[in-house]
Design a protein around this motif. Structure first.
Motif, short mmCIF file in Angstrom:
data_model
loop_
_atom_site.label_atom_id
_atom_site.label_comp_id
_atom_site.label_asym_id
_atom_site.label_seq_id
_atom_site.Cartn_x
_atom_site.Cartn_y
_atom_site.Cartn_z
N VAL A 195 0.85 -1.20 0.00
CA VAL A 195 0.00 0.00 0.00
C VAL A 195 0.89 1.25 0.00
N ARG A 196 0.39 2.28 -0.61
CA ARG A 196 1.10 3.56 -0.59
C ARG A 196 0.58 4.35 0.61
N PRO A 197 1.38 4.54 1.63
CA PRO A 197 0.88 5.18 2.85
C PRO A 197 0.46 6.62 2.62
N ARG A 198 -0.51 7.05 3.41
CA ARG A 198 -1.02 8.42 3.29
C ARG A 198 0.01 9.44 3.75
N PHE A 199 0.92 9.02 4.64
CA PHE A 199 1.90 10.00 5.13
C PHE A 199 2.89 10.42 4.05
N MET A 200 2.86 9.77 2.90
CA MET A 200 3.75 10.17 1.81
C MET A 200 3.48 11.61 1.39
N GLU A 201 2.20 12.03 1.41
CA GLU A 201 1.86 13.41 1.05
C GLU A 201 2.46 14.38 2.05
N ARG A 202 2.43 14.01 3.34
CA ARG A 202 3.00 14.87 4.38
C ARG A 202 4.51 14.99 4.18
N LEU A 203 5.15 13.87 3.85
CA LEU A 203 6.60 13.90 3.62
C LEU A 203 6.93 14.80 2.42
N LYS A 204 6.10 14.70 1.38
CA LYS A 204 6.33 15.51 0.17
C LYS A 204 6.24 17.00 0.50
N GLU A 205 5.29 17.37 1.37
CA GLU A 205 5.13 18.77 1.76
C GLU A 205 6.38 19.28 2.48
N ARG A 206 7.08 18.37 3.15
CA ARG A 206 8.29 18.74 3.89
C ARG A 206 9.54 18.60 3.05
N GLY A 207 9.38 18.30 1.78
CA GLY A 207 10.54 18.17 0.90
C GLY A 207 11.25 16.84 1.02
N LEU A 208 10.55 15.82 1.52
CA LEU A 208 11.13 14.49 1.70
C LEU A 208 10.47 13.52 0.73
N THR A 209 11.27 12.76 0.03
CA THR A 209 10.74 11.78 -0.93
C THR A 209 11.31 10.41 -0.63
N LEU A 210 10.48 9.41 -0.88
CA LEU A 210 10.89 8.02 -0.70
C LEU A 210 10.65 7.26 -2.00
N PRO A 211 11.56 6.41 -2.41
CA PRO A 211 11.37 5.63 -3.64
C PRO A 211 10.16 4.71 -3.54
N GLU A 212 9.42 4.59 -4.61
CA GLU A 212 8.26 3.68 -4.62
C GLU A 212 8.69 2.24 -4.41
N SER A 213 9.96 1.95 -4.75
CA SER A 213 10.46 0.57 -4.60
C SER A 213 10.49 0.13 -3.14
N PHE A 214 10.54 1.08 -2.21
CA PHE A 214 10.51 0.73 -0.78
C PHE A 214 9.25 -0.05 -0.42
N PHE A 215 8.16 0.21 -1.17
CA PHE A 215 6.87 -0.35 -0.81
C PHE A 215 6.46 -1.50 -1.74
N ASP A 216 7.45 -2.06 -2.43
CA ASP A 216 7.21 -3.18 -3.34
C ASP A 216 7.02 -4.47 -2.55
N PRO A 217 5.82 -5.08 -2.59
CA PRO A 217 5.56 -6.28 -1.78
C PRO A 217 6.26 -7.54 -2.28
N SER A 218 6.81 -7.48 -3.50
CA SER A 218 7.47 -8.68 -4.05
C SER A 218 8.86 -8.89 -3.47
N LYS A 219 9.40 -7.86 -2.79
CA LYS A 219 10.74 -7.98 -2.21
C LYS A 219 10.64 -8.54 -0.79
N ARG A 220 11.41 -9.58 -0.55
CA ARG A 220 11.49 -10.16 0.80
C ARG A 220 12.92 -10.06 1.29
N LEU A 221 13.07 -9.49 2.45
CA LEU A 221 14.40 -9.33 3.03
C LEU A 221 14.52 -10.18 4.28
N GLU A 222 15.54 -11.03 4.30
CA GLU A 222 15.74 -11.91 5.46
C GLU A 222 16.17 -11.11 6.67
#
Length: 452
Positions: free
Chosen positions: A425-452
């Motif tokens: 899911v794309r979290p709603r707080f992304m808009e708040r981060l954008k307002e503060r000049g903070l961006t996060l890659p969409e790849s962070f929220f990719d459910p196909s990636k599993r990290l041990e």
């Protein structure tokens, strides 16, 4: 009068003399404990303690070493070189430190020290408990050490006040409970605080969370998102709170409120407040709720509450809802959903008889993100979930997981197997981060990636 002369004052009455020759085979033996106790008593009887208050610790250690050697010679106590060194060290610890606890307090691998009476001391290393050979002479000896600890923070413990919270000079948290409440002698728990505070990089190295999750948490703290860190005892809540508070801008005014001060904020503009227990007459208590209310008059940019456990929850939520964005606190709970239920119960403790829907609406508007930490069966700490509150549907607070840890099993050696995964899911707080000049890659929220 010289320091040596101050140390050489003769006793009015010396303790009863042991046998003319004492041979010791182990520092944990009864004979060794007897000898150490006698040497300590003789030194106390000879020294003018008030005259030594201004003496530098290192110089006093040297003089104590000389005095111990003199007492051993006068009392005709036969010990070998290793035992002599141990005796000098232990007496120095008794006179200048916390006695038998000193070696444990200087061991950086120990995270908890659990004293169950005079003759049983456990420690925790890397999540595992083990029994030590540390012993106190008797309960009176243990009570003397406890008295040293609690008196340093203006508190006391005795039969009329048998429980106390305190802290050591390094910020380690101490809890004490003594008879008649503790049936088998005084009990003391020391939650060690790292001399070198943990960093987010260390948490990634320990696989407590992933690099992507750490970057999300950094942005949440920077963007003034209200955070609730939830978890069980020893799950790393305070450690994570301390790390995340490090991302607060140095130009902000921060007010911290704790029962026993242990946060180690590095910013230049920090005001630290600590509660006060009632005195012997039952008066003078200052609660966390009173401090939160007072903090609102101190022009804070952020309020950090060490742990929410009672009526102060109401004032904390109101602060979050009235302009003090980016505030943080911790709470004891096993899941993120349980944390919200506990908050609702605490609102009732605040004396506000509001309907459940109103209480939940206040929680949903005040708290933006709940971070759940757990201590797994193998002793490792994991950030189990990062959950966003999305509002209120009917009488239910709606949440969505952004990240979670999924356990898949247990290795043969007891280590927990599992992986971290984004929910997609794309979290709603992304808009708040954008307002503060903070961006996060969409790849962070990719459910196909599993990290041990």
């Amino acid at each position: 009068m010289s320091l040596r002369e101050k140390l050489a004052i003769q006793p009015i009455a010396a303790p009863p003399r042991l046998e003319s020759v004492v041979e010791v085979t182990a520092t944990g033996s009864h004979a060794y404990q007897q000898m150490k106790s006698r040497v300590h008593q003789l030194l106390l009887a000879r020294m003018d303690l008030e005259a030594l208050e201004g003496v530098a610790p290192e110089r006093l250690r040297e003089e104590l070493s000389t005095m111990v050697e003199r007492v051993l010679a006068e009392e005709n106590m036969v010990v070998n070189a290793a035992e002599r060194r141990s005796l000098v060290r232990d007496v120095q610890h008794e006179m200048l430190g916390l006695g038998p606890l000193e070696p444990l307090l200087h061991d950086p691998t120990i995270s908890d020290i659990l004293v169950n009476g005079a003759h049983q001391v456990y420690v925790e290393r890397r999540g595992q408990l083990s029994l030590t050979d540390v012993r106190f002479t008797d309960d009176a000896h243990l009570m003397t050490i406890i008295g040293k600890i609690v008196s340093r923070v203006g508190r006391r413990v005795d039969e009329s006040s048998p429980m106390a919270d305190a802290r050591l000079a390094d910020g380690s948290r101490v809890n004490v409970i003594v008879p008649p409440l503790a049936l088998d002698g005084p009990v003391m728990s020391i939650r060690r605080f790292a001399v070198v505070p943990l960093t987010m990089e260390k948490l990634i190295e320990f696989k407590t969370l992933t690099p992507a999750m750490s970057e999300v948490l950094r942005c949440l703290a920077t963007a003034k998102v209200n955070l609730l860190i939830s978890g069980g005892t020893g799950s790393g809540k305070t450690t994570l709170l301390n790390i995340m508070s490090g991302y607060i801008d140095a130009g902000e005014r921060i007010v911290t409120i704790e029962d026993a001060a242990e946060l180690q904020l590095r910013q230049p503009h920090v005001v630290r407040l600590e509660t006060r227990p009632p005195n012997i007459e039952g008066k003078g208590e200052i609660t966390q709720r009173a401090l939160v209310r007072n903090a609102l008059r101190m022009r804070p940019d952020r309020i950090i509450l060490g742990e929410t456990r009672g009526a102060e929850a109401l004032d904390m939520l109101q602060a979050m809802n009235t302009g003090h964005e980016g505030s943080m606190t911790t709470i004891h709970a096993n899941t993120a959903r349980d944390a919200l239920s506990r908050l609702e119960n605490m609102l009732a403790m605040g004396g506000m008889n509001m309907p459940s829907k109103v209480a939940r609406a206040q929680i949903a508007s005040a708290i933006h993100v709940v971070i759940q930490t757990n201590r797994l069966t193998d002793g490792n700490r994991k950030l189990i979930s990062v959950s966003e509150l999305t509002g209120l549907e009917g009488d239910t607070i709606t949440m969505q997981d952004v990240f979670s840890f999924r356990q898949t099993g247990v290795e043969a050696d007891g280590r927990v197997k599992g992986y971290f995964q984004a929910s997609g899911v794309r979290p709603r707080f992304m808009e708040r981060l954008k307002e503060r000049g903070l961006t996060l890659p969409e790849s962070f929220f990719d459910p196909s990636k599993r990290l041990e």
